[in-house]
Design a protein around this motif. Structure first.
Motif, PDB file in Angstrom:
ATOM      1  N   GLN A  68       0.850  -1.183   0.000  1.00 52.99           N
ATOM      2  CA  GLN A  68       0.000   0.000   0.000  1.00 52.99           C
ATOM      3  C   GLN A  68       0.890   1.239   0.000  1.00 52.99           C
ATOM      4  OE1 GLN A  68      -3.137   0.048   2.969  1.00 52.99           O
ATOM      5  NE2 GLN A  68      -2.912   2.264   3.053  1.00 52.99           N
ATOM      6  N   LYS A  69       0.692   2.070  -1.022  1.00 52.73           N
ATOM      7  CA  LYS A  69       1.534   3.257  -1.196  1.00 52.73           C
ATOM      8  C   LYS A  69       0.791   4.562  -0.962  1.00 52.73           C
ATOM      9  CE  LYS A  69       5.546   1.618  -2.529  1.00 52.73           C
ATOM     10  NZ  LYS A  69       6.809   2.037  -1.976  1.00 52.73           N
ATOM     11  N   GLY A  70      -0.444   4.467  -0.543  1.00 52.30           N
ATOM     12  CA  GLY A  70      -1.167   5.705  -0.286  1.00 52.30           C
ATOM     13  C   GLY A  70      -2.661   5.528  -0.380  1.00 52.30           C
ATOM     14  N   HIS A  71      -3.311   6.657  -0.244  1.00 52.41           N
ATOM     15  CA  HIS A  71      -4.768   6.746  -0.211  1.00 52.41           C
ATOM     16  C   HIS A  71      -5.145   7.855  -1.179  1.00 52.41           C
ATOM     17  CE1 HIS A  71      -8.458   8.522   1.513  1.00 52.41           C
ATOM     18  NE2 HIS A  71      -8.751   7.282   1.856  1.00 52.41           N
ATOM     19  N   TYR A  72      -6.194   7.657  -1.968  1.00 50.13           N
ATOM     20  CA  TYR A  72      -6.644   8.678  -2.907  1.00 50.13           C
ATOM     21  C   TYR A  72      -8.133   8.496  -3.152  1.00 50.13           C
ATOM     22  CZ  TYR A  72      -6.864   5.317  -6.766  1.00 50.13           C
ATOM     23  OH  TYR A  72      -7.196   4.263  -7.578  1.00 50.13           O
ATOM     24  N   PHE A  73      -8.717   9.393  -3.890  1.00 50.33           N
ATOM     25  CA  PHE A  73     -10.135   9.296  -4.230  1.00 50.33           C
ATOM     26  C   PHE A  73     -10.276   9.045  -5.721  1.00 50.33           C
ATOM     27  CE2 PHE A  73     -10.284  11.314  -0.177  1.00 50.33           C
ATOM     28  CZ  PHE A  73     -11.431  10.797   0.410  1.00 50.33           C
ATOM     29  N   TYR A  74     -11.039   8.030  -6.055  1.00 49.46           N
ATOM     30  CA  TYR A  74     -11.356   7.712  -7.447  1.00 49.46           C
ATOM     31  C   TYR A  74     -12.860   7.896  -7.599  1.00 49.46           C
ATOM     32  CZ  TYR A  74     -11.681   5.253 -11.874  1.00 49.46           C
ATOM     33  OH  TYR A  74     -11.916   4.928 -13.196  1.00 49.46           O
ATOM     34  N   ASP A  75     -13.271   8.874  -8.387  1.00 54.33           N
ATOM     35  CA  ASP A  75     -14.699   9.212  -8.518  1.00 54.33           C
ATOM     36  C   ASP A  75     -15.360   9.351  -7.145  1.00 54.33           C
ATOM     37  OD1 ASP A  75     -14.536   9.223 -11.277  1.00 54.33           O
ATOM     38  OD2 ASP A  75     -15.286   7.183 -11.502  1.00 54.33           O
ATOM     39  N   ASP A  76     -14.725  10.074  -6.264  1.00 51.41           N
ATOM     40  CA  ASP A  76     -15.217  10.335  -4.902  1.00 51.41           C
ATOM     41  C   ASP A  76     -15.224   9.107  -3.991  1.00 51.41           C
ATOM     42  OD1 ASP A  76     -15.634  13.076  -5.441  1.00 51.41           O
ATOM     43  OD2 ASP A  76     -17.616  12.646  -6.275  1.00 51.41           O
ATOM     44  N   LEU A  77     -14.613   8.009  -4.424  1.00 53.37           N
ATOM     45  CA  LEU A  77     -14.527   6.809  -3.600  1.00 53.37           C
ATOM     46  C   LEU A  77     -13.146   6.729  -2.960  1.00 53.37           C
ATOM     47  CD1 LEU A  77     -16.136   4.233  -6.058  1.00 53.37           C
ATOM     48  CD2 LEU A  77     -17.230   5.372  -4.125  1.00 53.37           C
ATOM     49  N   PRO A  78     -13.071   6.537  -1.645  1.00 50.72           N
ATOM     50  CA  PRO A  78     -11.762   6.432  -0.985  1.00 50.72           C
ATOM     51  C   PRO A  78     -11.100   5.094  -1.319  1.00 50.72           C
ATOM     52  CG  PRO A  78     -13.502   6.005   0.598  1.00 50.72           C
ATOM     53  CD  PRO A  78     -14.178   6.383  -0.691  1.00 50.72           C
ATOM     54  N   CYS A  79      -9.912   5.148  -1.871  1.00 49.82           N
ATOM     55  CA  CYS A  79      -9.209   3.939  -2.317  1.00 49.82           C
ATOM     56  C   CYS A  79      -7.778   3.911  -1.787  1.00 49.82           C
ATOM     57  CB  CYS A  79      -9.152   3.896  -3.844  1.00 49.82           C
ATOM     58  SG  CYS A  79     -10.761   3.742  -4.627  1.00 49.82           S
ATOM     59  N   TYR A  80      -7.285   2.697  -1.633  1.00 50.47           N
ATOM     60  CA  TYR A  80      -5.862   2.496  -1.383  1.00 50.47           C
ATOM     61  C   TYR A  80      -5.183   2.263  -2.720  1.00 50.47           C
ATOM     62  CZ  TYR A  80      -6.816   1.737   3.585  1.00 50.47           C
ATOM     63  OH  TYR A  80      -7.210   1.875   4.895  1.00 50.47           O
ATOM     64  N   TRP A  81      -3.967   2.776  -2.848  1.00 51.04           N
ATOM     65  CA  TRP A  81      -3.142   2.590  -4.036  1.00 51.04           C
ATOM     66  C   TRP A  81      -2.046   1.591  -3.687  1.00 51.04           C
ATOM     67  CZ3 TRP A  81      -3.514   3.783  -9.008  1.00 51.04           C
ATOM     68  CH2 TRP A  81      -2.364   3.712  -9.811  1.00 51.04           C
ATOM     69  N   TYR A  82      -1.897   0.584  -4.512  1.00 52.44           N
ATOM     70  CA  TYR A  82      -0.903  -0.460  -4.290  1.00 52.44           C
ATOM     71  C   TYR A  82       0.118  -0.487  -5.409  1.00 52.44           C
ATOM     72  CZ  TYR A  82      -3.980  -2.524  -0.763  1.00 52.44           C
ATOM     73  OH  TYR A  82      -4.745  -2.748   0.348  1.00 52.44           O
ATOM     74  N   GLU A  83       1.301  -0.961  -5.048  1.00 53.12           N
ATOM     75  CA  GLU A  83       2.402  -1.066  -6.019  1.00 53.12           C
ATOM     76  C   GLU A  83       3.234  -2.290  -5.659  1.00 53.12           C
ATOM     77  OE1 GLU A  83       6.368   1.421  -6.128  1.00 53.12           O
ATOM     78  OE2 GLU A  83       4.749   2.569  -7.095  1.00 53.12           O
ATOM     79  N   LEU A  84       3.761  -2.936  -6.689  1.00 52.99           N
ATOM     80  CA  LEU A  84       4.707  -4.025  -6.487  1.00 52.99           C
ATOM     81  C   LEU A  84       5.715  -3.989  -7.626  1.00 52.99           C
ATOM     82  CD1 LEU A  84       5.601  -6.469  -4.818  1.00 52.99           C
ATOM     83  CD2 LEU A  84       4.108  -7.885  -6.244  1.00 52.99           C
TER      84      LEU A  84
END
Length: 174
Positions: free
Chosen positions: A154-170
């Protein structure tokens, strides 16, 4: 494309218009769309358009979401795969996203993890993707658990179309 991946229980193959009924069953279910904006599809034509859009991604990007078929019954349970995202999301553009979605009756049986592991292996070892990304609604415990189990960080938190999402990276370990 002639790509087919197989796991112990699953066949991962290109989506076809004949998959529309199974995908409609999935995407018409409000529980499936609980963390996707609560807007389940209402008409099968929406699913036909979605499948055609994915088929165009196969041509344009050489990859996309694939049908997940249960070997035992030949039933289409949903989709999983790698999408090349060309529009901006969380200040990223032109990135590979790993994702999945299943009919509710197939939740909590390990199919999400099994299919996602297969796609991650394909993406890193066959496509030579350097960094894989993913996102999930912050409250979607099932999806977040699968992404963490395959090693996504998990690399952060953001909003996608007003939905709270976690951003992941590998990053590709190879």
């Amino acid at each position: 494309m002639d790509l087919i991946l197989k796991t112990e229980r699953l066949i991962l193959r290109e989506l076809k218009l004949s998959d529309a009924e199974a995908l409609f069953e999935m995407d018409n279910n409000p529980n499936v769309h609980l963390y996707l904006g609560n807007e389940p599809v209402q008409f099968i034509d929406e699913v036909h358009d979605y499948i055609k859009s994915i088929q165009n991604q196969y041509i344009k990007n050489g990859i996309g979401r694939f049908a997940v078929v249960l070997k035992e019954t030949n039933e289409v349970m949903g989709w999983a795969g790698i999408k090349f995202v060309t529009e901006s999301e969380n200040n990223h553009v032109n990135f590979y996203d790993i994702g999945f979605r299943f009919q509710e009756k197939h939740w909590r049986k390990g199919y999400g993890l099994e299919s996602t592991k297969a796609w991650l292996d394909f993406g890193f070892n066959k496509m030579k993707i350097q960094v894989m990304n993913a996102s999930a609604h912050v409250d979607n415990d099932g999806s977040n658990a699968i992404l963490q189990k395959i090693g996504m960080i998990q690399k952060g938190h953001y909003f996608y179309d007003d939905l709270p999402c976690y951003w992941y990276e590998l990053k590709n370990p190879n």
